[in-house]
Motif scaffolding. Structure first.
Motif, PDB file in Angstrom:
ATOM      1  N   LEU A 262      16.153   1.701   9.808  1.00  0.00           N
ATOM      2  CA  LEU A 262      17.065   1.956   8.694  1.00  0.00           C
ATOM      3  C   LEU A 262      16.299   2.260   7.415  1.00  0.00           C
ATOM      4  N   ASN A 263      15.184   1.562   7.212  1.00  0.00           N
ATOM      5  CA  ASN A 263      14.359   1.722   6.009  1.00  0.00           C
ATOM      6  C   ASN A 263      12.884   1.695   6.425  1.00  0.00           C
ATOM      7  N   PRO A 264      12.275   2.868   6.700  1.00  0.00           N
ATOM      8  CA  PRO A 264      10.911   2.923   7.235  1.00  0.00           C
ATOM      9  C   PRO A 264       9.855   2.274   6.332  1.00  0.00           C
ATOM     10  N   SER A 265      10.140   2.125   5.033  1.00  0.00           N
ATOM     11  CA  SER A 265       9.145   1.541   4.136  1.00  0.00           C
ATOM     12  C   SER A 265       9.225   0.009   4.087  1.00  0.00           C
ATOM     13  N   LEU A 266      10.152  -0.594   4.846  1.00  0.00           N
ATOM     14  CA  LEU A 266      10.304  -2.054   4.830  1.00  0.00           C
ATOM     15  C   LEU A 266       9.160  -2.722   5.602  1.00  0.00           C
ATOM     16  N   SER A 267       8.617  -3.819   5.047  1.00  0.00           N
ATOM     17  CA  SER A 267       7.592  -4.623   5.721  1.00  0.00           C
ATOM     18  C   SER A 267       8.234  -5.907   6.234  1.00  0.00           C
ATOM     19  N   GLY A 268       7.624  -6.514   7.265  1.00  0.00           N
ATOM     20  CA  GLY A 268       8.261  -7.677   7.872  1.00  0.00           C
ATOM     21  C   GLY A 268       7.342  -8.862   8.094  1.00  0.00           C
ATOM     22  N   LEU A 269       7.926 -10.055   7.987  1.00  0.00           N
ATOM     23  CA  LEU A 269       7.287 -11.304   8.388  1.00  0.00           C
ATOM     24  C   LEU A 269       8.198 -11.974   9.415  1.00  0.00           C
TER      25      LEU A 269
ATOM     26  N   LEU B 231       2.653 -13.262   1.362  1.00  0.00           N
ATOM     27  CA  LEU B 231       3.419 -12.267   0.619  1.00  0.00           C
ATOM     28  C   LEU B 231       2.539 -11.531  -0.381  1.00  0.00           C
ATOM     29  N   ARG B 232       1.629 -12.274  -1.023  1.00  0.00           N
ATOM     30  CA  ARG B 232       0.718 -11.622  -1.975  1.00  0.00           C
ATOM     31  C   ARG B 232      -0.124 -10.560  -1.263  1.00  0.00           C
ATOM     32  N   ARG B 233      -0.688 -10.911  -0.096  1.00  0.00           N
ATOM     33  CA  ARG B 233      -1.501  -9.949   0.656  1.00  0.00           C
ATOM     34  C   ARG B 233      -0.647  -8.780   1.149  1.00  0.00           C
ATOM     35  N   LEU B 234       0.577  -9.116   1.577  1.00  0.00           N
ATOM     36  CA  LEU B 234       1.470  -8.064   2.070  1.00  0.00           C
ATOM     37  C   LEU B 234       1.754  -7.036   0.974  1.00  0.00           C
ATOM     38  N   PHE B 235       2.095  -7.500  -0.241  1.00  0.00           N
ATOM     39  CA  PHE B 235       2.428  -6.563  -1.309  1.00  0.00           C
ATOM     40  C   PHE B 235       1.200  -5.788  -1.781  1.00  0.00           C
TER      41      PHE B 235
ATOM     42  N   TYR C 188      -0.923   1.087   0.861  1.00  0.00           N
ATOM     43  CA  TYR C 188      -0.408   1.932   1.936  1.00  0.00           C
ATOM     44  C   TYR C 188       0.494   3.033   1.382  1.00  0.00           C
ATOM     45  N   LEU C 189       1.406   2.661   0.477  1.00  0.00           N
ATOM     46  CA  LEU C 189       2.316   3.654  -0.080  1.00  0.00           C
ATOM     47  C   LEU C 189       1.573   4.689  -0.914  1.00  0.00           C
ATOM     48  N   GLU C 190       0.542   4.245  -1.671  1.00  0.00           N
ATOM     49  CA  GLU C 190      -0.254   5.194  -2.442  1.00  0.00           C
ATOM     50  C   GLU C 190      -1.007   6.134  -1.504  1.00  0.00           C
ATOM     51  N   ASN C 191      -1.532   5.580  -0.398  1.00  0.00           N
ATOM     52  CA  ASN C 191      -2.245   6.395   0.578  1.00  0.00           C
ATOM     53  C   ASN C 191      -1.320   7.434   1.212  1.00  0.00           C
ATOM     54  N   GLN C 192      -0.094   6.996   1.548  1.00  0.00           N
ATOM     55  CA  GLN C 192       0.866   7.926   2.127  1.00  0.00           C
ATOM     56  C   GLN C 192       1.215   9.040   1.155  1.00  0.00           C
TER      57      GLN C 192
ATOM     58  N   GLY D 296       8.068   2.294 -10.103  1.00  0.00           N
ATOM     59  CA  GLY D 296       7.351   2.051  -8.855  1.00  0.00           C
ATOM     60  C   GLY D 296       7.158   3.324  -8.053  1.00  0.00           C
ATOM     61  N   THR D 297       7.145   3.172  -6.740  1.00  0.00           N
ATOM     62  CA  THR D 297       6.951   4.325  -5.856  1.00  0.00           C
ATOM     63  C   THR D 297       8.269   4.897  -5.362  1.00  0.00           C
ATOM     64  N   HIS D 298       9.355   4.108  -5.426  1.00  0.00           N
ATOM     65  CA  HIS D 298      10.653   4.548  -4.912  1.00  0.00           C
ATOM     66  C   HIS D 298      11.641   4.767  -6.056  1.00  0.00           C
ATOM     67  N   VAL D 299      12.243   5.933  -6.093  1.00  0.00           N
ATOM     68  CA  VAL D 299      13.296   6.217  -7.072  1.00  0.00           C
ATOM     69  C   VAL D 299      14.555   5.465  -6.656  1.00  0.00           C
ATOM     70  N   ARG D 300      15.100   4.671  -7.580  1.00  0.00           N
ATOM     71  CA  ARG D 300      16.294   3.856  -7.312  1.00  0.00           C
ATOM     72  C   ARG D 300      17.515   4.453  -8.011  1.00  0.00           C
ATOM     73  N   PRO D 301      18.725   4.064  -7.602  1.00  0.00           N
ATOM     74  CA  PRO D 301      19.926   4.587  -8.262  1.00  0.00           C
ATOM     75  C   PRO D 301      19.918   4.363  -9.780  1.00  0.00           C
ATOM     76  N   THR D 302      19.364   3.241 -10.225  1.00  0.00           N
ATOM     77  CA  THR D 302      19.347   2.956 -11.661  1.00  0.00           C
ATOM     78  C   THR D 302      18.407   3.876 -12.431  1.00  0.00           C
ATOM     79  N   ASP D 303      17.548   4.625 -11.731  1.00  0.00           N
ATOM     80  CA  ASP D 303      16.664   5.589 -12.406  1.00  0.00           C
ATOM     81  C   ASP D 303      17.374   6.911 -12.679  1.00  0.00           C
ATOM     82  N   LEU D 304      18.486   7.137 -12.011  1.00  0.00           N
ATOM     83  CA  LEU D 304      19.195   8.408 -12.123  1.00  0.00           C
ATOM     84  C   LEU D 304      19.958   8.501 -13.441  1.00  0.00           C
TER      85      LEU D 304
END
Length: 446
Positions: free
Chosen positions: A74-81, A117-121, A127-131, A374-382
């Motif tokens: 549903l959201n390919p950029s989501l990370s999981g624990l 969580l700190r390491r994950l973020f 990762y997102l910058e690399n992509q 950030g890296t993702h444009v959100r509805p509030t940015d519109l």
């Protein structure tokens, strides 16, 4: 502007663990959503894009590992624990196979959770910058390329490809903002004159008295002009809003197309025309003929090679590709980090009316990239008008769905105008706790 708060979805069926995790993460400064099952977890994820999902392996209606896979679809950029009761090599391997960044063992130790969580973020940001860099390196400079793969746009591309190689005169018809100049440039690039010049004359921005000399040149005055037909040589001359040419100039254009010659204003000797003509208009030329504003002979000369450019509302499937292209373009120009739009943003954009077509979408994304932290444009940015109360209700007969849609848009508009939550609650005539509950229920990203 404050940095966007990272969001976490907790899917855990044990009330004590779920509530203690939520309380700890809220205190740590995260935005937190909670769910107790696979079904409610998926519902939360459909309402809001989360950065991280923390899923228990064993849930009452399914498997947490399978849930994580579905959430990432549903959201390919989501990370999981993953939360597990047993720390075994087999469990760890299964968690990583499911796309988890790491796993937690019950009872969850908060310091361990905080460190992971700190390491994950940190990893997620790299990762997102690399992509983003990979996309930039692999992306060609597509300023003059048609973006989209919908059926409507493929049909236009096929028609342009067939006409382009003939170097025949071409007429492009479409609403303002549909990108007629881009399609004209594409026709030029796909033709045999691609290495020659491409020049533009906007017939609606010049006084009528200047258009004749602009196109065909002038002699015998204090400021003689060579004319665009001479300057473009063997290339392509794009006449935007051709319907606004004076009638006399329309007759000279017809002669230039048919006889391949023109006479400069004030001159008597004609010169040869080698250019290809691509014309465009937003007007109904048949109605212009009826009103006496357009030459019928020129209409028939142009109408035989007419291609209609569809408005954006007829090619909504192209919006995700267009948005990605515009984000890349404007981020590069502004030096911003935005690389993608959240799924909430895409859904909102695809539900908008787009009276200004692709040009309006481009301007909206330019503003959004400017506002995005950030890296993702959100509805509030519109732009506010895209998420305000003037948005159409969803195409549904379900009254509850329609009211929920309007309620979300109305609260977003008030919060945009009044960031102070207490003041916003007063304007909405809600208690502060009720406003926060509404924000969580409606998946409003703050």
């Amino acid at each position: 502007m404050l940095k966007r708060t990272n969001s976490i979805l907790i899917v855990e069926d044990e009330d004590i663990i779920r509530s203690s995790l939520r309380e700890f993460l809220v205190d740590e400064g995260y935005q937190v959503g909670v769910a107790s099952s696979v079904v409610t977890g998926m519902l939360q994820a459909k309402k809001q894009d989360f950065d991280v999902a923390i899923c228990d392996v064993q849930l009452p209606d399914g498997d947490g590992l399978d849930l994580l896979r579905r959430l990432q679809q549903l959201n390919p950029s989501l990370s999981g624990l993953i939360i597990t009761a047993y720390a075994t090599v087999e469990n760890a391997v299964e968690a990583f196979k499911s796309g988890a960044f790491d796993y937690l063992v019950k009872p969850v130790i908060f310091d361990d959770l905080s460190n992971k969580l700190r390491r994950l973020f940190e990893y997620r940001e790299l990762y997102l910058e690399n992509q983003a860099l990979r996309r930039e390196l692999s992306r060609r400079d597509n300023r003059d390329e048609i973006v989209g793969s919908s059926k409507a746009i493929r049909q236009v591309q096929d028609a342009i490809r067939k006409v382009a190689v003939t170097n025949a005169t071409l007429l492009l018809v479409g609403e303002s903002g549909t990108g007629k100049e881009l399609f004209a440039r594409t026709a030029h690039q796909w033709g045999t004159k691609q290495n020659e010049r491409f020049m533009v004359a906007n017939c609606s921005t010049r006084p009528e008295s200047d258009l004749d000399s602009l196109l065909f040149g002038s002699v015998g005055n204090a400021n003689p002009q060579p004319g665009l037909f001479r300057l473009v040589g063997h290339g392509t001359l794009f006449l935007d809003e051709v319907a606004q040419l004076p009638l006399a100039t329309q007759m000279k254009l017809l002669r230039a197309i048919e006889k391949l010659e023109a006479t400069p204003l004030g001159g008597s000797e004609p010169y040869k025309i080698h250019a290809r003509v691509i014309a465009a208009t937003t007007r109904d030329l048949s109605a212009e003929i009826e009103a006496g504003r357009f030459q019928e002979d020129l209409f028939y000369r142009l109408d035989g090679s007419k291609i209609c450019i569809p408005p954006l509302r007829e090619r909504l499937d192209d919006i995700p590709e267009l948005v990605e292209s515009f984000i890349s373009k404007h981020s590069r120009a502004m030096g911003r980090k935005a690389t993608l739009a959240s799924s909430d943003t895409i859904r909102l954009l695809m539900s908008s009316q787009w009276r200004g077509n692709v040009r309006q979408l481009d301007n909206a994304i330019e503003r959004a990239v400017m506002m995005c932290e950030g890296t993702h444009v959100r509805p509030t940015d519109l732009p506010p008008d895209l998420r305000g109360a003037d948005q159409p209700l969803p195409d549904t007969d379900d009254l509850r769905s329609a009211l929920r849609h309007y309620e979300r848009l109305h609260i977003l508009r008030v919060l945009d105008q009044c960031p102070d939550k207490r003041e916003a609650a007063k304007r909405l005539k809600l208690g502060l706790s009720s406003l926060y509950r509404k924000i969580e229920e409606l998946g409003i990203d703050l």
